[in-house]
Write a protein that holds these residues in place. Structure first.
Motif, PDB file in Angstrom:
ATOM      1  N   TYR A  85      -2.185  -2.671  -9.326  1.00 37.87           N
ATOM      2  CA  TYR A  85      -1.832  -1.789  -8.216  1.00 37.87           C
ATOM      3  C   TYR A  85      -1.410  -0.414  -8.739  1.00 37.87           C
ATOM      4  CZ  TYR A  85      -0.033  -0.572  -3.598  1.00 37.87           C
ATOM      5  OH  TYR A  85       0.192   0.030  -2.392  1.00 37.87           O
ATOM      6  N   GLU A  86      -0.649  -0.400  -9.838  1.00 35.89           N
ATOM      7  CA  GLU A  86      -0.260   0.886 -10.448  1.00 35.89           C
ATOM      8  C   GLU A  86      -1.496   1.633 -10.940  1.00 35.89           C
ATOM      9  OE1 GLU A  86       2.552  -0.214 -13.492  1.00 35.89           O
ATOM     10  OE2 GLU A  86       4.268   0.165 -12.189  1.00 35.89           O
ATOM     11  N   ALA A  87      -2.458   0.913 -11.516  1.00 38.10           N
ATOM     12  CA  ALA A  87      -3.692   1.540 -11.990  1.00 38.10           C
ATOM     13  C   ALA A  87      -4.466   2.124 -10.809  1.00 38.10           C
ATOM     14  CB  ALA A  87      -4.539   0.536 -12.760  1.00 38.10           C
ATOM     15  N   VAL A  88      -4.524   1.353  -9.710  1.00 37.65           N
ATOM     16  CA  VAL A  88      -5.243   1.851  -8.522  1.00 37.65           C
ATOM     17  C   VAL A  88      -4.540   3.093  -7.972  1.00 37.65           C
ATOM     18  CG1 VAL A  88      -5.781   1.284  -6.116  1.00 37.65           C
ATOM     19  CG2 VAL A  88      -6.255  -0.373  -7.906  1.00 37.65           C
ATOM     20  N   ILE A  89      -3.204   3.074  -7.929  1.00 31.58           N
ATOM     21  CA  ILE A  89      -2.458   4.233  -7.422  1.00 31.58           C
ATOM     22  C   ILE A  89      -2.700   5.455  -8.319  1.00 31.58           C
ATOM     23  CG2 ILE A  89      -0.136   5.167  -7.114  1.00 31.58           C
ATOM     24  CD1 ILE A  89       0.724   2.444  -6.037  1.00 31.58           C
ATOM     25  N   ARG A  90      -2.650   5.238  -9.669  1.00 35.21           N
ATOM     26  CA  ARG A  90      -2.917   6.350 -10.609  1.00 35.21           C
ATOM     27  C   ARG A  90      -4.331   6.900 -10.407  1.00 35.21           C
ATOM     28  NH1 ARG A  90      -0.085   3.436 -14.415  1.00 35.21           N
ATOM     29  NH2 ARG A  90      -1.986   2.488 -15.166  1.00 35.21           N
ATOM     30  N   GLU A  91      -5.290   5.956 -10.299  1.00 39.83           N
ATOM     31  CA  GLU A  91      -6.675   6.378 -10.119  1.00 39.83           C
ATOM     32  C   GLU A  91      -6.829   7.124  -8.785  1.00 39.83           C
ATOM     33  OE1 GLU A  91     -11.142   4.420  -9.816  1.00 39.83           O
ATOM     34  OE2 GLU A  91      -9.459   3.153 -10.425  1.00 39.83           O
TER      35      GLU A  91
ATOM     36  N   GLU B   7      -5.411  10.538  -9.258  1.00 44.87           N
ATOM     37  CA  GLU B   7      -6.336  11.373 -10.035  1.00 44.87           C
ATOM     38  C   GLU B   7      -7.532  11.806  -9.165  1.00 44.87           C
ATOM     39  OE1 GLU B   7      -7.484   9.238 -13.552  1.00 44.87           O
ATOM     40  OE2 GLU B   7      -5.444   9.240 -14.354  1.00 44.87           O
ATOM     41  N   LEU B   8      -8.042  10.844  -8.383  1.00 42.77           N
ATOM     42  CA  LEU B   8      -9.159  11.175  -7.504  1.00 42.77           C
ATOM     43  C   LEU B   8      -8.742  12.209  -6.451  1.00 42.77           C
ATOM     44  CD1 LEU B   8     -10.812   7.659  -7.034  1.00 42.77           C
ATOM     45  CD2 LEU B   8     -11.701   9.598  -8.340  1.00 42.77           C
ATOM     46  N   GLN B   9      -7.529  12.078  -5.933  1.00 40.70           N
ATOM     47  CA  GLN B   9      -7.042  13.067  -4.973  1.00 40.70           C
ATOM     48  C   GLN B   9      -6.908  14.447  -5.634  1.00 40.70           C
ATOM     49  OE1 GLN B   9      -3.409  11.485  -3.295  1.00 40.70           O
ATOM     50  NE2 GLN B   9      -4.491  10.249  -1.774  1.00 40.70           N
TER      51      GLN B   9
ATOM     52  N   ALA C  31      -9.145  19.800  -6.540  1.00 42.51           N
ATOM     53  CA  ALA C  31      -9.755  20.789  -7.437  1.00 42.51           C
ATOM     54  C   ALA C  31     -11.173  21.126  -6.971  1.00 42.51           C
ATOM     55  CB  ALA C  31      -9.769  20.265  -8.873  1.00 42.51           C
ATOM     56  N   LEU C  32     -11.934  20.076  -6.618  1.00 43.93           N
ATOM     57  CA  LEU C  32     -13.292  20.304  -6.143  1.00 43.93           C
ATOM     58  C   LEU C  32     -13.293  21.070  -4.817  1.00 43.93           C
ATOM     59  CD1 LEU C  32     -14.975  16.894  -7.046  1.00 43.93           C
ATOM     60  CD2 LEU C  32     -15.341  19.121  -8.144  1.00 43.93           C
TER      61      LEU C  32
END
Length: 161
Positions: free
Chosen positions: A36-42, A45-47, A52-53
């Motif tokens: 869950y922490e990995a998904v939140i980090r990802e 990062e995606l946000q 940025a995009l």
């Protein structure tokens, strides 16, 4: 409100007779927390990438809009220059035609004046020739007159005295 990894970690289950093995549940929850922490980090990062995009997209959209406006302004300026050049060419052409007409009129006036002067000179020459011929004829008549013979003789007598 979504669950946080801390919520999952602190979750306590009620105990019951013949319930799940506590170590297996805790082990599984630890794995869920990590994932869950990995998904939140990802997701974070995606946000951030999306932001940025989106900023780049906005930047390029602004550039595109500026370029479109610049092209329109350049096209308008080119049209204006073209129209001004046409107007100037027409003015130059009119001025040249006016100058050509003026030069032609001046030449015609001069030609008429020279022609009139030539005619006047011809008349004067004809008058002069007529007068000169009349004078010469009168002089010839005087020379052919018999009075010269006596005049010459009278002169000779005068010279002898």
């Amino acid at each position: 409100m979504p669950l946080t990894p801390l919520d999952i970690h602190n979750k306590e289950f009620a105990r019951s007779f013949r319930g799940y093995d506590e170590d297996d549940v805790n082990e599984f929850l630890d794995q869920v927390i990590k994932d869950y922490e990995a998904v939140i980090r990802e997701n974070k990062e995606l946000q951030n990438q999306i932001l940025a995009l989106q900023e780049r997209l906005d930047h390029f959209s602004n550039i595109e809009e500026t370029l479109s406006k610049t092209i329109i302004v350049a096209q308008e300026a080119a049209d204006e220059v073209k129209n001004n050049a046409k107007k100037e060419a027409q003015l130059v052409l009119k001025e040249a035609e006016k100058n050509a007409d003026r030069i032609i009129n001046e030449s015609l006036t001069r030609s008429r004046k020279v022609s009139m002067e030539t005619e006047e000179l011809k008349k004067q020459a004809s008058i002069y020739r007529t007068r000169f011929r009349t004078l010469l004829e009168a002089q010839l008549e005087l020379l052919q007159d018999e009075g010269w013979k006596t005049l010459d003789h009278d002169k000779v007598l005068e010279l002898e005295k």
